[in-house]
Design a protein around this motif. Structure first.
Motif, PDB file in Angstrom:
ATOM      1  N   LYS A 164     -20.834  40.367 -11.423  1.00 37.98           N
ATOM      2  CA  LYS A 164     -20.614  38.973 -11.030  1.00 37.98           C
ATOM      3  C   LYS A 164     -19.796  38.939  -9.749  1.00 37.98           C
ATOM      4  O   LYS A 164     -18.986  39.840  -9.485  1.00 37.98           O
TER       5      LYS A 164
ATOM      6  N   ASP B  29     -17.497  36.115  -7.258  1.00 36.92           N
ATOM      7  CA  ASP B  29     -16.943  34.763  -7.194  1.00 36.92           C
ATOM      8  C   ASP B  29     -16.947  34.259  -5.747  1.00 36.92           C
ATOM      9  O   ASP B  29     -17.457  34.919  -4.837  1.00 36.92           O
TER      10      ASP B  29
ATOM     11  N   GLU C  11     -16.726  41.920 -13.967  1.00 37.42           N
ATOM     12  CA  GLU C  11     -17.561  41.814 -15.174  1.00 37.42           C
ATOM     13  C   GLU C  11     -18.898  42.531 -15.025  1.00 37.42           C
ATOM     14  O   GLU C  11     -19.956  41.982 -15.313  1.00 37.42           O
TER      15      GLU C  11
ATOM     16  N   LYS D 181     -20.600  33.522  -9.818  1.00 41.12           N
ATOM     17  CA  LYS D 181     -19.562  33.057 -10.728  1.00 41.12           C
ATOM     18  C   LYS D 181     -18.767  31.946 -10.040  1.00 41.12           C
ATOM     19  O   LYS D 181     -17.986  32.200  -9.136  1.00 41.12           O
TER      20      LYS D 181
ATOM     21  N   SER E 198     -19.509  27.403 -13.733  1.00 44.20           N
ATOM     22  CA  SER E 198     -20.744  28.057 -14.190  1.00 44.20           C
ATOM     23  C   SER E 198     -20.558  28.719 -15.538  1.00 44.20           C
ATOM     24  O   SER E 198     -19.448  29.024 -15.974  1.00 44.20           O
TER      25      SER E 198
ATOM     26  N   ALA F 257     -21.533  31.672 -16.074  1.00 45.90           N
ATOM     27  CA  ALA F 257     -21.075  33.022 -15.758  1.00 45.90           C
ATOM     28  C   ALA F 257     -19.567  33.097 -15.724  1.00 45.90           C
ATOM     29  O   ALA F 257     -18.967  34.104 -16.073  1.00 45.90           O
ATOM     30  N   SER F 258     -18.931  32.020 -15.296  1.00 46.02           N
ATOM     31  CA  SER F 258     -17.471  31.996 -15.206  1.00 46.02           C
ATOM     32  C   SER F 258     -16.827  31.731 -16.553  1.00 46.02           C
ATOM     33  O   SER F 258     -15.882  32.391 -16.948  1.00 46.02           O
TER      34      SER F 258
END
Length: 932
Positions: free
Chosen positions: A517, A519, A526, A598, A602, A604-605
């Motif tokens: 991931k 940001d 991750e 991310k 989201s 993903a976050s």
């Protein structure tokens, strides 16, 4: 009651009576009968000759025919009668073209007196003994062609065979061919202490000639109903090994437990019982495996001598094969020297183990861990950029499809730019805007398409949803391969090049890679270092996710994405692709080639799952089970996209639960009672293996449990050998599945055994099933075995909280693994037998379960671990720790054996990424980022 017979006489003419008969109430049992001629001559026979015409007419068995010759005194031109009777003297009526009476008459013309032609087939019988007949034969007219013969016993045809066993002694004697020998086993029913006669004919029924000139030779024999078979194998580890069996021919049973006497020059020097476990003998002879012996000669008698030792079975004194056995024994002084050397070696092993631990403690900790992944990733991507792959000659078109719906503009621009930056240039990017309603976004997409003709946009005027938009993109593809790409994620610049290279070099049709991931600050985190293809893990979660790379033809076979699975549409697609793609065509590219965006809002976050996505995933997995004809209820106990299956089994195959113990009676009793108190599964038995308990409580325990239903005890008076204890128990049981269980493991769930059996029944190749084991303090003791970490192997997630998901939720997901612990292991019996069971010779205590699992995997079976079953394990309470000084030498030795046997596999566990360090820190410490 008289048997109900059906039969027919085919031939009733000079010299022979032939026909067939069978019992309609027991058609598989040959009919025994007698034929009486003129109330004067009686011929006994059994209808066992194969008759293809009878089985072709619908009868269940073809072994129903008979044929016997008429003695010369009845071949005199006069009328004679023949009548048929069963063994109990009841008349036997057979049909005939001209009569259906019990008795038949015929006129036999007097034979012409002519000199018969001398048979050309010569037969030699070397021996008739030990239930076998051996010899050689050939046809004088065709001496180089192996002759085909028939073997008759008491007038009954018992075998057709070819004399094609090499006999060099015959050729050395002057015969033109060595391919003339035969060796036939006499059917066990003739081993009855009675006199019998055997004879031979040609395949056409013609006569043969013996070495003495007889034209119809026959031989008499009488074999005992029981016989001793066995062998002295040789000297190993200071003991003379061998085996002995009592063969009961009538029952066709070979059993061990015989007493073997050892003598020298007629004087006894020792006696042992042949009851040790010998899997090799059992497999070869299909007999009782407890037939081995190990005779250790008294040192004071044999030291410094060369001795001829004889091994005889009591009470009859029958000598074993390879006896007498010549053995050379070292001097008494040498014995002491060898023992001293062994002590020194053991001390060195212990010191080396301690030194290894000390060196390991002095080494700096691994530089990178999952927590410091960003630094590792930057070094890794620098290395990846310069790695050489080799250039495939083909350059197929790759279609990258990107459904788009209201992305953040900067994320979308970065996503498209990551495609345009690919080192492989023969691609097309199909962007389907799912009615985002943004004129700015549409203009951006259109501008990109104008600047690069490889970008092909579609603007939907009505929202189709993620599955609908993806299907539209799929219908537009022209490439040989399709890559799935989200509108705000990033591809590593070599992603398509590396994925395509893997597809072309492996022939895979479905490929996936690792992902991490990123940001808004460009920090990597991750990372998902995935296992190689793991069908069971895919039922628990969509571990494949990105980057999915599929041959277009295979995608078309899988049919479009389904709107009902929106939110888990990619999981559903991969499951449907798995239905039609062999394992060999699925490939994991162990490189991190995809960055999942991310953002603060989201998924993903946050790591949270939307409820509709969870339900879509449940639907996708449920449909997959239905397509395979499997029955189970799929749920998400945690309310996230992690799924559990409660298997519904329609039948309950028998499970044999094997629990070795030595002393610790209270513990063992509690272990058994826990099983009996909670288990819903009904078809199981418990076999306790008492490894030489000597306390008063231990000796009384078998009597205590004598009345417990479905529980029995096998006592083994041998030094502790975990492998052998379990092998002995398996040999004495008949369960379809074997459940190996430590006496310090306590089950608590009513469905525990049903769940384990359900996992195995879901796939005939699922040979082993393991479960999650917890320490008494509820921390994880075992969640599967990972190979090659810290040596041979280590337990995954040890010390983790019971419900902690662990790395990528793998501590709470059922999955395929390379090995599990035998502290609680379900094993398919046919697979256990196929690989030879546990290794009792070299892995007596440690690693025998890992070795068994690896043998299963090598044979094509699967090992499954499930967290749906949780039990308490009070580890090593019975046998103690491997790391006590007195155990270290043995452990070191078994460690070396595993490394020699499985070295390459241990270093490359396909269910544990090579990006993790092998020095320790399971799922935490990372390996060198610059290594390919």
């Amino acid at each position: 009651m008289t048997a109900k017979l059906i039969g027919f006489i085919d031939q009733l003419e000079p010299g022979r009576v032939s026909g067939w008969v069978y019992n309609t109430s027991n058609p598989g049992q040959p009919v025994s009968f007698k034929a009486v001629i003129d109330n004067d001559y009686t011929h006994f026979d059994v209808a066992t000759i194969f008759r293809s015409d009878v089985i072709g007419s619908g009868h269940l068995s073809g072994n129903v025919g008979f044929s016997f010759g008429i003695p010369d005194q009845f071949q005199d031109g006069r009328a004679h009668s023949v009548a048929f009777f069963l063994d109990d003297d009841h008349p036997m009526t057979l049909s005939h073209p001209t009569t259906s009476a019990v008795s038949h008459q015929w006129n036999t013309p007097a034979p012409e007196v002519t000199a018969p032609a001398l048979p050309t087939v010569l037969i030699y019988v070397d021996s008739i003994a030990d239930g076998c007949i051996n010899g050689w034969a050939y046809d004088e007219n065709t001496p180089l062609q192996p002759v085909e013969l028939q073997l008759w016993i008491d007038g009954v045809l018992v075998a057709d065979f070819i004399c094609d066993t090499p006999r060099e002694d015959v050729r050395n004697s002057g015969h033109p061919s060595a391919v003339v020998g035969y060796s036939r086993t006499i059917p066990s029913k003739y081993c009855d202490n009675r006199d019998h006669r055997l004879a031979f004919t040609t395949q056409a029924g013609g006569p043969v000639r013996s070495a003495t000139g007889d034209t119809a030779p026959s031989w008499s024999f009488a074999f005992p109903a029981t016989a001793v078979v066995g062998r002295v194998d040789g000297l190993h580890g200071g003991a003379i090994l061998g085996w002995a069996l009592l063969h009961d021919h009538l029952l066709d049973r070979r059993s061990g437990g015989l007493q073997v006497l050892t003598t020298h020059l007629g004087q006894p020097i020792g006696q042992v019982c042949a009851n040790q476990f010998r899997a090799d003998v059992a497999e070869r002879l299909e007999c009782d495996p407890n037939c081995g012996f190990a005779f250790t000669p008294p040192t004071e008698i044999v030291a410094g001598r060369t001795m001829e030792l004889r091994f005889r079975v009591l009470p009859d004194g029958l000598e074993l094969q390879n006896s007498p056995f010549m053995a050379i024994f070292p001097e008494l002084k040498a014995y002491r020297t060898f023992r001293d050397l062994l002590d020194v070696t053991d001390r060195l092993f212990t010191q080396m183990w301690a030194l290894r631990a000390q060196i390991k403690s002095l080494l700096p900790a691994d530089h990178h861990t999952i927590q410091s992944y960003d630094g590792w990733a930057r070094l890794y991507y620098q290395s990846l950029a310069t790695r050489k792959l080799g250039t495939p000659t083909a350059r197929p078109l790759v279609s990258i499809i990107c459904p788009t719906y209201r992305p953040r503009p900067k994320d979308f621009l970065a996503a498209v730019q990551s495609v345009m930056a690919q080192t492989y240039s023969n691609w097309e990017l199909i962007i389907v805007d799912d009615c985002s309603g943004s004129a700015e976004l549409n203009a951006t997409i259109a501008g990109m398409a104008e600047r690069d003709s490889r970008i092909r946009p579609v603007f939907l005027k009505q929202n189709a949803g993620i599955s609908g938009a993806t299907n539209i993109a799929l219908n537009m593809t022209n490439g040989d391969y399709v890559a799935f790409f989200d509108h705000d994620d990033l591809l590593v610049d070599r992603a398509i090049e590396i994925m395509l290279h893997a597809a072309l070099t492996t022939g895979a049709k479905l490929l996936y890679c690792d992902e991490d991931k990123i940001d808004d600050d460009g920090v990597f985190s991750e990372v998902n270092f995935k296992p190689d293809w793991n069908r069971r893990l895919l039922l628990s979660q969509n571990y494949i996710c990105h980057l999915l790379f599929v041959e277009r033809g295979r995608l078309r076979q899988a049919e479009p994405l389904r709107k009902i699975c929106d939110g888990a549409q990619d999981h559903d697609l991969i499951l449907r692709l798995a239905d039609i793609t062999p394992n060999r065509e699925i490939h994991h590219v162990a490189e991190t080639l995809y960055h999942w965006r991310k953002t603060p809002t989201s998924t993903a976050s946050s790591g949270k799952s939307k409820s509709y996505a969870v339900q879509a995933g449940v639907h996708a997995v449920s449909d997959h089970l239905a397509r395979l004809g499997l029955h189970g209820t799929v749920s998400s106990p945690l309310g996230v996209t992690i799924y559990e299956i409660e298997w519904a089994i329609e039948t309950e195959p028998k499970v044999t639960i094997i629990i070795p113990y030595r002393e610790h009676i209270d513990l063992t009793r509690a272990c058994v009672r826990a099983i009996q108190d909670v288990t819903l599964y009904k078809n199981y038995e418990i076999v306790l293996v008492d490894n030489w308990s000597t306390s008063a409580a231990g000796l009384a325990f078998p009597d205590e449990i004598a009345g417990w239903e479905g529980v029995r005890v096998i006592r083994v008076e041998q030094p502790f050998n975990y492998s052998q204890l379990n092998n002995i128990a398996v040999g004495a049981t008949t369960g379809d599945f074997l459940l190996f269980l430590n006496n310090d493991v306590f089950v608590k769930q009513p469905n525990w055994l049903g769940q384990m059996v359900g996992e195995a029944l879901a796939d005939p190749l699922a040979a082993i099933v393991g479960v999650k084991l917890l320490y008494p303090n509820t921390l994880v003791q075992h969640a599967g075995v990972i190979l090659g970490v810290g040596g041979v192997a280590d337990h995954a997630f040890r010390g983790l909280a019971a419900n902690d998901p662990g790395y990528m939720a793998r501590a709470i997901c059922a999955q395929d693994l390379s090995a599990v612990t035998a502290a609680c292991m379900l094993c398919r019996r046919e697979a256990f037998d196929a690989v030879g069971g546990f290794d009792a010779a070299e892995l007596r205590v440690a690693f025998n379960d890992v070795d068994l699992c690896l043998k299963m995997v090598q044979a094509g079976y699967r090992v499954v671990w499930t967290p749906a079953v949780v039990a308490e394990h009070r580890e090593s309470l019975s046998r103690g720790s491997d790391f006590k000084p007195e155990h270290q030498a043995r452990f070191f030795d078994e460690n070396a054996i595993m490394t020699q046997r499985w070295g390459d596999i241990l270093a490359n566990d396909k269910h544990y990424s090579r990006r993790f360090s092998r020095q320790g820190g399971l799922f935490v410490n990372l390996s060198d980022p610059t290594q390919g």
